[in-house]
Design an enzyme around this catalytic site. Structure first.
Site, PDB file in Angstrom:
ATOM      1  N   ASP A   1      19.869 -14.671  25.930  1.00  0.00           N
ATOM      2  CA  ASP A   1      20.500 -15.337  24.794  1.00  0.00           C
ATOM      3  C   ASP A   1      20.854 -16.776  25.170  1.00  0.00           C
ATOM      4  O   ASP A   1      21.280 -17.044  26.289  1.00  0.00           O
ATOM      5  CB  ASP A   1      21.747 -14.571  24.366  1.00  0.00           C
ATOM      6  CG  ASP A   1      22.238 -15.024  22.991  1.00  0.00           C
ATOM      7  OD1 ASP A   1      21.395 -15.325  22.129  1.00  0.00           O
ATOM      8  OD2 ASP A   1      23.464 -15.093  22.791  1.00  0.00           O
TER       9      ASP A   1
ATOM     10  N   HIS B   1      27.471 -25.685  17.053  1.00  0.00           N
ATOM     11  CA  HIS B   1      28.132 -24.504  17.614  1.00  0.00           C
ATOM     12  C   HIS B   1      28.701 -24.823  19.005  1.00  0.00           C
ATOM     13  O   HIS B   1      29.843 -24.484  19.310  1.00  0.00           O
ATOM     14  CB  HIS B   1      27.146 -23.339  17.705  1.00  0.00           C
ATOM     15  CG  HIS B   1      27.694 -22.143  18.412  1.00  0.00           C
ATOM     16  ND1 HIS B   1      28.665 -21.333  17.870  1.00  0.00           N
ATOM     17  CD2 HIS B   1      27.421 -21.623  19.636  1.00  0.00           C
ATOM     18  CE1 HIS B   1      28.959 -20.357  18.721  1.00  0.00           C
ATOM     19  NE2 HIS B   1      28.214 -20.518  19.802  1.00  0.00           N
TER      20      HIS B   1
ATOM     21  N   GLU C   1      27.537 -13.247  15.651  1.00  0.00           N
ATOM     22  CA  GLU C   1      26.887 -14.535  15.837  1.00  0.00           C
ATOM     23  C   GLU C   1      25.568 -14.506  15.075  1.00  0.00           C
ATOM     24  O   GLU C   1      24.738 -13.620  15.286  1.00  0.00           O
ATOM     25  CB  GLU C   1      26.639 -14.844  17.324  1.00  0.00           C
ATOM     26  CG  GLU C   1      27.920 -15.197  18.069  1.00  0.00           C
ATOM     27  CD  GLU C   1      27.695 -15.704  19.481  1.00  0.00           C
ATOM     28  OE1 GLU C   1      26.588 -15.500  20.032  1.00  0.00           O
ATOM     29  OE2 GLU C   1      28.635 -16.298  20.041  1.00  0.00           O
TER      30      GLU C   1
ATOM     31  N   GLU D   1      22.008 -15.551  14.549  1.00  0.00           N
ATOM     32  CA  GLU D   1      20.961 -16.110  15.395  1.00  0.00           C
ATOM     33  C   GLU D   1      19.590 -15.692  14.877  1.00  0.00           C
ATOM     34  O   GLU D   1      19.460 -14.769  14.071  1.00  0.00           O
ATOM     35  CB  GLU D   1      21.095 -15.611  16.854  1.00  0.00           C
ATOM     36  CG  GLU D   1      22.455 -15.903  17.467  1.00  0.00           C
ATOM     37  CD  GLU D   1      22.511 -15.733  18.973  1.00  0.00           C
ATOM     38  OE1 GLU D   1      21.443 -15.780  19.619  1.00  0.00           O
ATOM     39  OE2 GLU D   1      23.623 -15.553  19.495  1.00  0.00           O
TER      40      GLU D   1
ATOM     41  N   ASP E   1      24.377 -11.347  17.514  1.00  0.00           N
ATOM     42  CA  ASP E   1      24.872 -11.182  18.887  1.00  0.00           C
ATOM     43  C   ASP E   1      26.384 -10.922  18.811  1.00  0.00           C
ATOM     44  O   ASP E   1      27.193 -11.839  18.940  1.00  0.00           O
ATOM     45  CB  ASP E   1      24.556 -12.464  19.676  1.00  0.00           C
ATOM     46  CG  ASP E   1      25.073 -12.421  21.087  1.00  0.00           C
ATOM     47  OD1 ASP E   1      25.168 -11.330  21.656  1.00  0.00           O
ATOM     48  OD2 ASP E   1      25.381 -13.512  21.629  1.00  0.00           O
TER      49      ASP E   1
ATOM     50  N   ARG F   1      35.576 -12.099  21.479  1.00  0.00           N
ATOM     51  CA  ARG F   1      36.039 -13.428  21.917  1.00  0.00           C
ATOM     52  C   ARG F   1      37.176 -13.378  22.922  1.00  0.00           C
ATOM     53  O   ARG F   1      37.292 -14.263  23.783  1.00  0.00           O
ATOM     54  CB  ARG F   1      36.482 -14.242  20.696  1.00  0.00           C
ATOM     55  CG  ARG F   1      35.416 -14.447  19.650  1.00  0.00           C
ATOM     56  CD  ARG F   1      34.193 -15.120  20.206  1.00  0.00           C
ATOM     57  NE  ARG F   1      33.178 -15.307  19.168  1.00  0.00           N
ATOM     58  CZ  ARG F   1      31.935 -15.715  19.432  1.00  0.00           C
ATOM     59  NH1 ARG F   1      31.556 -15.969  20.681  1.00  0.00           N
ATOM     60  NH2 ARG F   1      31.073 -15.857  18.456  1.00  0.00           N
TER      61      ARG F   1
ATOM     62  N   GLN G   1      35.620 -12.462  26.173  1.00  0.00           N
ATOM     63  CA  GLN G   1      34.804 -13.611  26.596  1.00  0.00           C
ATOM     64  C   GLN G   1      35.644 -14.725  27.204  1.00  0.00           C
ATOM     65  O   GLN G   1      35.299 -15.291  28.248  1.00  0.00           O
ATOM     66  CB  GLN G   1      34.028 -14.146  25.383  1.00  0.00           C
ATOM     67  CG  GLN G   1      33.078 -15.308  25.676  1.00  0.00           C
ATOM     68  CD  GLN G   1      32.359 -15.792  24.408  1.00  0.00           C
ATOM     69  OE1 GLN G   1      32.541 -15.245  23.322  1.00  0.00           O
ATOM     70  NE2 GLN G   1      31.542 -16.828  24.573  1.00  0.00           N
TER      71      GLN G   1
ATOM     72  N   TYR H   1      34.540 -15.506  31.159  1.00  0.00           N
ATOM     73  CA  TYR H   1      33.297 -16.288  31.154  1.00  0.00           C
ATOM     74  C   TYR H   1      33.167 -17.321  32.272  1.00  0.00           C
ATOM     75  O   TYR H   1      32.064 -17.760  32.567  1.00  0.00           O
ATOM     76  CB  TYR H   1      33.085 -16.951  29.788  1.00  0.00           C
ATOM     77  CG  TYR H   1      33.717 -18.309  29.605  1.00  0.00           C
ATOM     78  CD1 TYR H   1      32.932 -19.464  29.594  1.00  0.00           C
ATOM     79  CD2 TYR H   1      35.092 -18.434  29.448  1.00  0.00           C
ATOM     80  CE1 TYR H   1      33.508 -20.705  29.423  1.00  0.00           C
ATOM     81  CE2 TYR H   1      35.655 -19.672  29.275  1.00  0.00           C
ATOM     82  CZ  TYR H   1      34.877 -20.802  29.260  1.00  0.00           C
ATOM     83  OH  TYR H   1      35.457 -22.033  29.105  1.00  0.00           O
TER      84      TYR H   1
ATOM     85  N   LYS I   1      29.508  -9.625  25.550  1.00  0.00           N
ATOM     86  CA  LYS I   1      28.264  -9.705  24.774  1.00  0.00           C
ATOM     87  C   LYS I   1      27.406  -8.465  24.966  1.00  0.00           C
ATOM     88  O   LYS I   1      26.256  -8.454  24.540  1.00  0.00           O
ATOM     89  CB  LYS I   1      27.462 -10.927  25.238  1.00  0.00           C
ATOM     90  CG  LYS I   1      28.206 -12.251  25.147  1.00  0.00           C
ATOM     91  CD  LYS I   1      28.135 -12.810  23.761  1.00  0.00           C
ATOM     92  CE  LYS I   1      28.614 -14.251  23.744  1.00  0.00           C
ATOM     93  NZ  LYS I   1      28.314 -14.881  22.455  1.00  0.00           N
TER      94      LYS I   1
ATOM     95  N   THR J   1      23.582  -5.790  20.239  1.00  0.00           N
ATOM     96  CA  THR J   1      22.890  -6.904  19.595  1.00  0.00           C
ATOM     97  C   THR J   1      22.019  -6.280  18.517  1.00  0.00           C
ATOM     98  O   THR J   1      21.174  -5.440  18.832  1.00  0.00           O
ATOM     99  CB  THR J   1      22.021  -7.673  20.607  1.00  0.00           C
ATOM    100  OG1 THR J   1      22.850  -8.135  21.672  1.00  0.00           O
ATOM    101  CG2 THR J   1      21.311  -8.844  19.954  1.00  0.00           C
TER     102      THR J   1
ATOM    103  N   GLU K   1      34.285 -19.867  14.713  1.00  0.00           N
ATOM    104  CA  GLU K   1      34.230 -21.214  14.153  1.00  0.00           C
ATOM    105  C   GLU K   1      34.745 -21.258  12.718  1.00  0.00           C
ATOM    106  O   GLU K   1      35.492 -22.164  12.345  1.00  0.00           O
ATOM    107  CB  GLU K   1      32.791 -21.734  14.187  1.00  0.00           C
ATOM    108  CG  GLU K   1      32.235 -21.918  15.576  1.00  0.00           C
ATOM    109  CD  GLU K   1      30.725 -22.007  15.536  1.00  0.00           C
ATOM    110  OE1 GLU K   1      30.208 -23.110  15.344  1.00  0.00           O
ATOM    111  OE2 GLU K   1      30.059 -20.960  15.672  1.00  0.00           O
TER     112      GLU K   1
HETATM  113 MN    MN Z   1      24.840 -15.568  21.202  1.00  0.00          MN
END
Ligand code: MN
Length: 413
Positions: A118, A125, A191, A193, A223, A227, A230, A234, A243, A247, A353
């Protein structure tokens, strides 16, 4: 020029997702076992029962991997044959009995996902998320304008549209220096995508043009992302468990050939790219995308609209970069584009977002507020490229969030 039409009336409706110009590849089960199929109008063509003109072994298994491995000349001859069968009325009597109503079938994963990577390739973004995680000054990492940033994800958790997604447990930061908590994610997100399906293997470096030729087609991809997990995990190696829950991909692989009329160039570069990443021809596509959110048993609200042409790096550039290390790619490799966000507030591709990290909750059409996903929420991604008198659609990419399971005894205090 009049556009090509099918003898199947439903394939010629102006708003149908699967006209003769699309012919996406899927796997369906009508109760008689999983088989390869191609969507046309409101039907799926059963490839086990028509004379598709390929060696029988290529379409024998209920996955598209063998046909992908056979290479671009086989992809082209199959598409030519299917176009002929479904447009020329001489074939109607023979082919029509092998069309199955889409309403009556269960759609499966269209291919065996051999690997999943990914990326993080939308300028808007990356800026939006970076400013939330690291502050405005450090929003865009210094490498971002030069290198397609990605991480190696998990093929094992890729599921098809309709599969349930369970809210994950995970390790979450506590205020100050207190011990982290182990709890269900309270900031679970989607997400938006696009997924590129790699149809050819490689060994050694490939160019952007060669990478483009290796791509079999595209799917919508959600995805799912925790959060809170993450944000804690991360640094320094990137996302991991945040993640890895699931998916979701759409059930139809839209052939690259169907998207040719919609090619768009990548944007003007803020810093020059190294030569190996420069595109020799347009490698993005004009594909309109939207996200809809529906609370349990309630109507959906479209919460974001954007376009794949907003990306800074294309799948072909990402794939070329992926091979620079000598990393072998395989048929069935899935590349997530990275979250697709446009410049406008209502064109952002994640709740992180859209709700400004939870500080500005969205109000849905039902009157409910959302900062992150609630149990029972259904998230549906849709996409289409608008042609002259027709559209190339992807089919819905949908998933419902189920509540977190119980915590095992051995994980409790
Ligand atoms: Mn992603």
């Amino acid at each position: 020029m009049t556009r090509l039409r099918s003898w199947l009336a439903s394939a010629n409706a102006p708003d149908v997702e699967f006209p003769i110009q699309n012919l996406p590849y899927g796997v369906f089960d009508d109760g008689r076992g999983a088989r390869l199929g191609v969507a046309i109008g409101d039907r799926v063509l059963d490839l086990a029962r028509v004379d598709h003109g390929l060696a029988p072994g290529l379409l024998a298994e209920p996955s598209w991997n063998a046909a992908m491995e056979a290479g671009p000349s086989v992809w082209e001859s199959l598409r030519t044959r299917l176009t002929e069968l479904l447009s020329n009325e001489d074939h109607e009597l023979v082919v029509a009995p092998h069309l199955v109503s889409l309403d009556s079938v269960e759609l499966k994963l269209p291919f065996k996902v051999s690997e999943y990577t990914d990326f993080y390739a939308s300028r808007h973004h990356a800026f939006n998320v970076g400013s939330m995680f690291r502050g405005l000054e450090n929003a865009l990492p210094p490498n971002w304008l030069s290198i397609p940033i990605g991480y190696n994800g998990r093929a094992s958790s890729v599921v098809v549209s309709g599969a349930q997604v369970v809210r994950p447990w995970g390790q979450i930061k506590s205020p100050d220096d207190a011990l982290p908590r182990f709890a269900p994610s309270a900031r679970f997100d989607f997400e938006l995508e696009l997924g590129a399906v790699v149809g050819q293997s490689s060994s050694g470096m490939v160019s952007v043009a060669e990478a483009d030729a290796m791509i079999f087609g595209y799917v919508l991809l959600n995805d799912w992302s925790a959060r809170d997990i993450q944000a804690w995990e991360y640094q320094p190696l990137g996302p991991f468990q945040s993640k890895a829950t699931a998916t979701t991909i759409s059930p139809w692989i839209v052939p690259k050939a169907a998207l040719e009329p919609f090619r768009r160039p990548t944007p003007v570069r803020e810093r020059p790219l190294l030569p190996y990443l420069r595109e020799p021809f347009p490698t993005l596509y004009d594909i309109s995308l939207e996200v809809a959110l529906a609370p349990a048993d309630r109507d959906e609200t479209v919460i974001s609209r954007t376009n794949y042409a907003e990306m800074y790096y294309s799948a072909a550039q990402q794939l070329a970069h992926h091979t620079t290390s000598g990393c072998p790619m395989r048929a069935g490799d899935l590349l997530g584009s990275g979250t697709i966000s446009g410049p406008a507030p209502d064109s952002r591709g994640s709740l992180l977002e859209l709700s400004e990290s939870g500080s500005a909750p969205l109000t849905l059409g039902t009157g409910e507020a959302r900062s992150f996903l609630e149990d029972g929420d259904r998230v549906t991604l849709r996409g289409c490229a608008e042609g002259d008198g027709y559209r190339v659609g992807f089919g819905a990419c949908s998933g419902v969030l189920a509540p977190a399971g119980p915590l095992p005894d051995w994980a409790s205090d």
